[in-house]
Design a protein around this motif. Structure first.
Motif, PDB file in Angstrom:
ATOM      1  N   ALA A   6       0.842  -1.184   0.000  1.00 24.81           N
ATOM      2  CA  ALA A   6       0.000   0.000   0.000  1.00 24.81           C
ATOM      3  C   ALA A   6       0.881   1.239   0.000  1.00 24.81           C
ATOM      4  CB  ALA A   6      -0.896  -0.009   1.225  1.00 24.81           C
ATOM      5  N   TYR A  32      -4.546   1.135  -1.641  1.00 20.69           N
ATOM      6  CA  TYR A  32      -4.983   0.809  -0.288  1.00 20.69           C
ATOM      7  C   TYR A  32      -4.466  -0.561   0.136  1.00 20.69           C
ATOM      8  CZ  TYR A  32      -8.245   4.626  -1.133  1.00 20.69           C
ATOM      9  OH  TYR A  32      -8.794   5.847  -1.424  1.00 20.69           O
ATOM     10  N   PRO A  33      -4.323  -0.783   1.438  1.00 18.73           N
ATOM     11  CA  PRO A  33      -3.876  -2.105   1.904  1.00 18.73           C
ATOM     12  C   PRO A  33      -4.942  -3.165   1.606  1.00 18.73           C
ATOM     13  CG  PRO A  33      -4.517  -0.737   3.764  1.00 18.73           C
ATOM     14  CD  PRO A  33      -4.552   0.132   2.544  1.00 18.73           C
ATOM     15  N   THR A  34      -4.485  -4.330   1.263  1.00 20.68           N
ATOM     16  CA  THR A  34      -5.382  -5.445   0.983  1.00 20.68           C
ATOM     17  C   THR A  34      -5.512  -6.302   2.232  1.00 20.68           C
ATOM     18  OG1 THR A  34      -4.620  -5.481  -1.299  1.00 20.68           O
ATOM     19  CG2 THR A  34      -5.729  -7.451  -0.515  1.00 20.68           C
ATOM     20  N   PRO A  35      -6.748  -6.653   2.609  1.00 20.39           N
ATOM     21  CA  PRO A  35      -6.887  -7.531   3.767  1.00 20.39           C
ATOM     22  C   PRO A  35      -6.464  -8.953   3.406  1.00 20.39           C
ATOM     23  CG  PRO A  35      -9.033  -7.118   2.797  1.00 20.39           C
ATOM     24  CD  PRO A  35      -8.039  -6.271   2.053  1.00 20.39           C
ATOM     25  N   GLN A  60      -5.368 -10.019   8.676  1.00 16.39           N
ATOM     26  CA  GLN A  60      -4.605  -8.773   8.714  1.00 16.39           C
ATOM     27  C   GLN A  60      -5.324  -7.719   7.882  1.00 16.39           C
ATOM     28  OE1 GLN A  60      -1.647  -8.435  10.493  1.00 16.39           O
ATOM     29  NE2 GLN A  60      -2.129 -10.487  11.238  1.00 16.39           N
ATOM     30  N   ASN A  61      -5.261  -6.469   8.322  1.00 19.95           N
ATOM     31  CA  ASN A  61      -5.816  -5.311   7.599  1.00 19.95           C
ATOM     32  C   ASN A  61      -7.312  -5.458   7.315  1.00 19.95           C
ATOM     33  OD1 ASN A  61      -3.245  -4.064   7.385  1.00 19.95           O
ATOM     34  ND2 ASN A  61      -2.777  -5.378   5.641  1.00 19.95           N
ATOM     35  N   ASP A  63     -11.445  -5.038   8.804  1.00 11.55           N
ATOM     36  CA  ASP A  63     -12.285  -4.336   9.764  1.00 11.55           C
ATOM     37  C   ASP A  63     -13.648  -5.010   9.969  1.00 11.55           C
ATOM     38  OD1 ASP A  63     -10.457  -2.075  10.123  1.00 11.55           O
ATOM     39  OD2 ASP A  63     -10.982  -1.586   8.052  1.00 11.55           O
ATOM     40  N   ASN A  98     -12.059  -4.460   4.473  1.00 10.52           N
ATOM     41  CA  ASN A  98     -11.512  -3.326   5.220  1.00 10.52           C
ATOM     42  C   ASN A  98     -12.295  -2.061   4.910  1.00 10.52           C
ATOM     43  OD1 ASN A  98     -10.477  -2.398   2.768  1.00 10.52           O
ATOM     44  ND2 ASN A  98      -8.380  -2.994   3.225  1.00 10.52           N
TER      45      ASN A  98
END
Length: 140
Positions: A6, A32-35, A60-61, A63, A98
């Motif tokens: 990201a 954006y970060p990938t979950p 990880q990452n 929500d 996320n």
């Protein structure tokens, strides 16, 4: 284009007209970060009927979480528990998302086996009535 991490990246394009004129345009894009969905099961992926199972979310990452067991919603909690009432094999799926609406899924097979109990009697009645005539362990 694929980006492994990201962050902000500059994207540039150069075009040339049929008359040989060159032009360049650039734009900063944010990746954006990938979950990454992942989970474990305690006590394990093979359990007995009525044995409580804890799903341990190791994503990880992420929500938001959706747990599916045998094509039915199990929970939206991060680390749910479950008590199986019947034997069989089924797939447990964890769908994560996320804040940027990026998604990932992890699937693992779980098997529920019948309870196995060992009964050791402390006495027996060898009177040929077919009830407790033999001394030894009994498996249920």
């Amino acid at each position: 284009m694929c980006y492994e991490a990201a962050g902000e990246y500059e994207f540039a394009i150069m075009v040339q007209s049929v008359n040989g004129c060159l032009d360049t345009a650039s734009q900063i894009i944010e990746v954006y970060p990938t979950p990454e969905a992942n989970f474990m099961v305690s006590p394990g992926f093979e359990v007995e009927v009525l044995e409580e199972i804890s799903f341990l979310n190791q994503s990880q990452n992420a929500d938001y979480y959706t747990w599916i067991l045998a094509d039915e919603l199990l929970s939206n909690e991060s680390d749910p528990t479950y008590i199986p009432e019947d034997t069989g094999s089924s797939t447990v799926s964890l769908f994560v998302e996320n804040q940027y609406e990026c998604k990932d899924t992890a699937n693992q097979k779980m098997t529920v086996v019948p309870n196995s109990e060992l009964f050791l009697p402390n006495s027996f009645t060898p009177n040929i009535d077919n009830v407790n005539d033999h001394f030894g362990p009994v498996f249920y």
